[in-house]
Design a protein around this motif. Structure first.
Motif, PDB file in Angstrom:
ATOM      1  N   LYS A  15       0.838  -1.198   0.000  1.00 28.01           N
ATOM      2  CA  LYS A  15       0.000   0.000   0.000  1.00 28.01           C
ATOM      3  C   LYS A  15       0.866   1.238   0.000  1.00 28.01           C
ATOM      4  N   SER A  16       0.300   2.332  -0.457  1.00 28.09           N
ATOM      5  CA  SER A  16       1.022   3.595  -0.366  1.00 28.09           C
ATOM      6  C   SER A  16       1.003   4.057   1.090  1.00 28.09           C
ATOM      7  N   ALA A  17       1.944   4.892   1.464  1.00 31.75           N
ATOM      8  CA  ALA A  17       2.008   5.400   2.836  1.00 31.75           C
ATOM      9  C   ALA A  17       0.756   6.186   3.185  1.00 31.75           C
ATOM     10  N   ASP A  18       0.125   6.833   2.208  1.00 24.91           N
ATOM     11  CA  ASP A  18      -1.097   7.598   2.456  1.00 24.91           C
ATOM     12  C   ASP A  18      -2.262   6.716   2.878  1.00 24.91           C
ATOM     13  N   GLU A  19      -2.277   5.458   2.440  1.00 25.02           N
ATOM     14  CA  GLU A  19      -3.400   4.553   2.698  1.00 25.02           C
ATOM     15  C   GLU A  19      -3.188   3.669   3.926  1.00 25.02           C
ATOM     16  N   THR A  20      -1.998   3.668   4.509  1.00 25.79           N
ATOM     17  CA  THR A  20      -1.655   2.734   5.574  1.00 25.79           C
ATOM     18  C   THR A  20      -1.959   3.311   6.948  1.00 25.79           C
ATOM     19  N   PRO A  77       0.473   1.887  13.794  1.00 30.00           N
ATOM     20  CA  PRO A  77       0.192   1.907  15.228  1.00 30.00           C
ATOM     21  C   PRO A  77       0.953   2.996  15.974  1.00 30.00           C
ATOM     22  N   PHE A  78       1.863   3.692  15.318  1.00 28.93           N
ATOM     23  CA  PHE A  78       2.658   4.745  15.949  1.00 28.93           C
ATOM     24  C   PHE A  78       2.637   5.980  15.060  1.00 28.93           C
ATOM     25  N   ARG A  79       3.044   7.087  15.607  1.00 30.25           N
ATOM     26  CA  ARG A  79       3.135   8.338  14.842  1.00 30.25           C
ATOM     27  C   ARG A  79       4.340   8.239  13.897  1.00 30.25           C
ATOM     28  N   HIS A  80       4.130   8.642  12.648  1.00 31.18           N
ATOM     29  CA  HIS A  80       5.192   8.608  11.647  1.00 31.18           C
ATOM     30  C   HIS A  80       5.262   9.930  10.920  1.00 31.18           C
ATOM     31  N   SER A  81       6.453  10.279  10.478  1.00 36.70           N
ATOM     32  CA  SER A  81       6.638  11.446   9.624  1.00 36.70           C
ATOM     33  C   SER A  81       7.174  10.971   8.286  1.00 36.70           C
ATOM     34  N   PHE A  82       6.637  11.526   7.219  1.00 36.46           N
ATOM     35  CA  PHE A  82       7.100  11.213   5.876  1.00 36.46           C
ATOM     36  C   PHE A  82       7.396  12.521   5.163  1.00 36.46           C
ATOM     37  N   THR A  83       8.390  12.475   4.309  1.00 38.94           N
ATOM     38  CA  THR A  83       8.657  13.604   3.443  1.00 38.94           C
ATOM     39  C   THR A  83       8.147  13.234   2.066  1.00 38.94           C
ATOM     40  N   ASP A  84       7.159  13.958   1.591  1.00 38.09           N
ATOM     41  CA  ASP A  84       6.621  13.691   0.263  1.00 38.09           C
ATOM     42  C   ASP A  84       7.673  14.067  -0.770  1.00 38.09           C
ATOM     43  N   ASN A  85       8.070  13.096  -1.577  1.00 34.46           N
ATOM     44  CA  ASN A  85       9.106  13.305  -2.573  1.00 34.46           C
ATOM     45  C   ASN A  85       8.664  12.591  -3.847  1.00 34.46           C
ATOM     46  N   PRO A  86       8.391  13.321  -4.913  1.00 35.87           N
ATOM     47  CA  PRO A  86       7.919  12.682  -6.146  1.00 35.87           C
ATOM     48  C   PRO A  86       8.968  11.777  -6.796  1.00 35.87           C
ATOM     49  N   ASP A  87      10.220  11.856  -6.340  1.00 32.67           N
ATOM     50  CA  ASP A  87      11.269  11.013  -6.913  1.00 32.67           C
ATOM     51  C   ASP A  87      11.210   9.581  -6.374  1.00 32.67           C
ATOM     52  N   TYR A  88      10.396   9.331  -5.333  1.00 29.25           N
ATOM     53  CA  TYR A  88      10.263   8.001  -4.740  1.00 29.25           C
ATOM     54  C   TYR A  88       8.795   7.589  -4.685  1.00 29.25           C
ATOM     55  N   LYS A  89       8.560   6.308  -4.891  1.00 28.32           N
ATOM     56  CA  LYS A  89       7.251   5.717  -4.649  1.00 28.32           C
ATOM     57  C   LYS A  89       7.379   4.967  -3.321  1.00 28.32           C
ATOM     58  N   VAL A  90       6.510   5.279  -2.348  1.00 34.09           N
ATOM     59  CA  VAL A  90       6.589   4.673  -1.020  1.00 34.09           C
ATOM     60  C   VAL A  90       5.553   3.565  -0.918  1.00 34.09           C
ATOM     61  N   ASN A  91       6.022   2.334  -0.639  1.00 30.65           N
ATOM     62  CA  ASN A  91       5.151   1.171  -0.444  1.00 30.65           C
ATOM     63  C   ASN A  91       5.296   0.667   0.975  1.00 30.65           C
ATOM     64  N   VAL A  92       4.194   0.176   1.536  1.00 32.84           N
ATOM     65  CA  VAL A  92       4.191  -0.293   2.922  1.00 32.84           C
ATOM     66  C   VAL A  92       3.577  -1.685   2.992  1.00 32.84           C
ATOM     67  N   ASP A  93       4.190  -2.551   3.809  1.00 29.84           N
ATOM     68  CA  ASP A  93       3.626  -3.841   4.200  1.00 29.84           C
ATOM     69  C   ASP A  93       3.538  -3.832   5.718  1.00 29.84           C
ATOM     70  N   TYR A 127       6.268  -4.103  10.239  1.00 28.78           N
ATOM     71  CA  TYR A 127       5.960  -3.356   9.029  1.00 28.78           C
ATOM     72  C   TYR A 127       7.244  -2.926   8.340  1.00 28.78           C
ATOM     73  N   LYS A 128       7.121  -2.807   7.014  1.00 24.18           N
ATOM     74  CA  LYS A 128       8.260  -2.467   6.161  1.00 24.18           C
ATOM     75  C   LYS A 128       7.836  -1.330   5.245  1.00 24.18           C
ATOM     76  N   ILE A 129       8.655  -0.305   5.176  1.00 25.78           N
ATOM     77  CA  ILE A 129       8.423   0.844   4.300  1.00 25.78           C
ATOM     78  C   ILE A 129       9.533   0.830   3.258  1.00 25.78           C
ATOM     79  N   THR A 130       9.150   0.767   1.987  1.00 27.47           N
ATOM     80  CA  THR A 130      10.126   0.712   0.905  1.00 27.47           C
ATOM     81  C   THR A 130       9.994   1.965   0.046  1.00 27.47           C
ATOM     82  N   ASN A 131      11.103   2.666  -0.107  1.00 28.49           N
ATOM     83  CA  ASN A 131      11.163   3.823  -1.002  1.00 28.49           C
ATOM     84  C   ASN A 131      11.753   3.353  -2.325  1.00 28.49           C
ATOM     85  N   GLU A 132      10.907   3.252  -3.335  1.00 28.87           N
ATOM     86  CA  GLU A 132      11.331   2.827  -4.671  1.00 28.87           C
ATOM     87  C   GLU A 132      11.636   4.065  -5.507  1.00 28.87           C
TER      88      GLU A 132
END
Length: 186
Positions: free
Chosen positions: A38-43, A46-62, A94-99
């Motif tokens: 899933k994208s980080a926006d849809e996930t 259980p904890f507070r997270h900070s993300f930097t929106d960067n169009p150069d990466y696609k963020v996927n979460v499991d 959980y795993k966050i992958t920046n592609e």
């Protein structure tokens, strides 16, 4: 820009099975619906997270989580209401992958796993002989979280290519309101 993931979640669903060991204790195993690719926006985290929106990466979460709880009835049935208290352990992964979306960037992976211990007061409303509404507020007592970082960047070498750190918190600032509807088969 940077965005923060709120701890409040109103749409995290799970399935649970309870086993009544005797008239006083209940064992419950709950499995949260996995979040895969899933994208980080849809996930829902259980904890507070900070993300930097960067169009150069696609963020996927499991993300995967379960909960085991031992629940004790602490009152007799008073009308259609009973009071309980529970102690639970909640393992999570959980795993966050920046592609990278452009050629000169490299894949990055953040992995988190651990568990939370929680104490939860419960109020059960007996809607019929078989149907109950359970409202509870787990209070997190302790959380152990292991964080790992890996990069495919060939310019990064040694310990910086793969980092791991563990952190733990006593009385972490994570709260939930849980509402469950159950049906008793026997």
């Amino acid at each position: 820009g940077e965005r923060n993931e709120s701890v409040f979640q109103a749409n995290r669903f799970s399935f649970a099975i309870q086993y009544h060991a005797d008239r006083k204790f209940t064992h419950e195993l709950e499995v949260f619906l996995p979040e895969t690719n899933k994208s980080a926006d849809e996930t829902k985290f259980p904890f507070r997270h900070s993300f930097t929106d960067n169009p150069d990466y696609k963020v996927n979460v499991d993300a995967y989580a379960v909960r085991y709880e031992v629940i004790e009835r602490i009152s007799r049935k008073n009308g259609n209401i009973t009071f309980h208290t529970g102690l639970s352990v909640n393992p999570f992964y959980y795993k966050i992958t920046n592609e990278p979306q452009i050629n000169f960037l490299y894949k990055e992976q953040f992995t988190n796993f651990g568990f939370t211990l929680a104490l939860a007061p419960h109020i059960k409303f007996h809607l019929s002989d078989r149907v109950r509404l359970n409202v509870n507020i787990p209070i997190s007592i302790y959380t152990l979280r292991v964080e790992e970082f890996k990069t495919d960047d060939p310019a990064v070498s040694g310990p910086s290519k793969e980092e791991q750190k563990a952190n733990h918190r006593l009385l972490p600032n994570v709260y939930s309101l849980r509402v469950g509807l159950s049906y008793q088969f026997n």
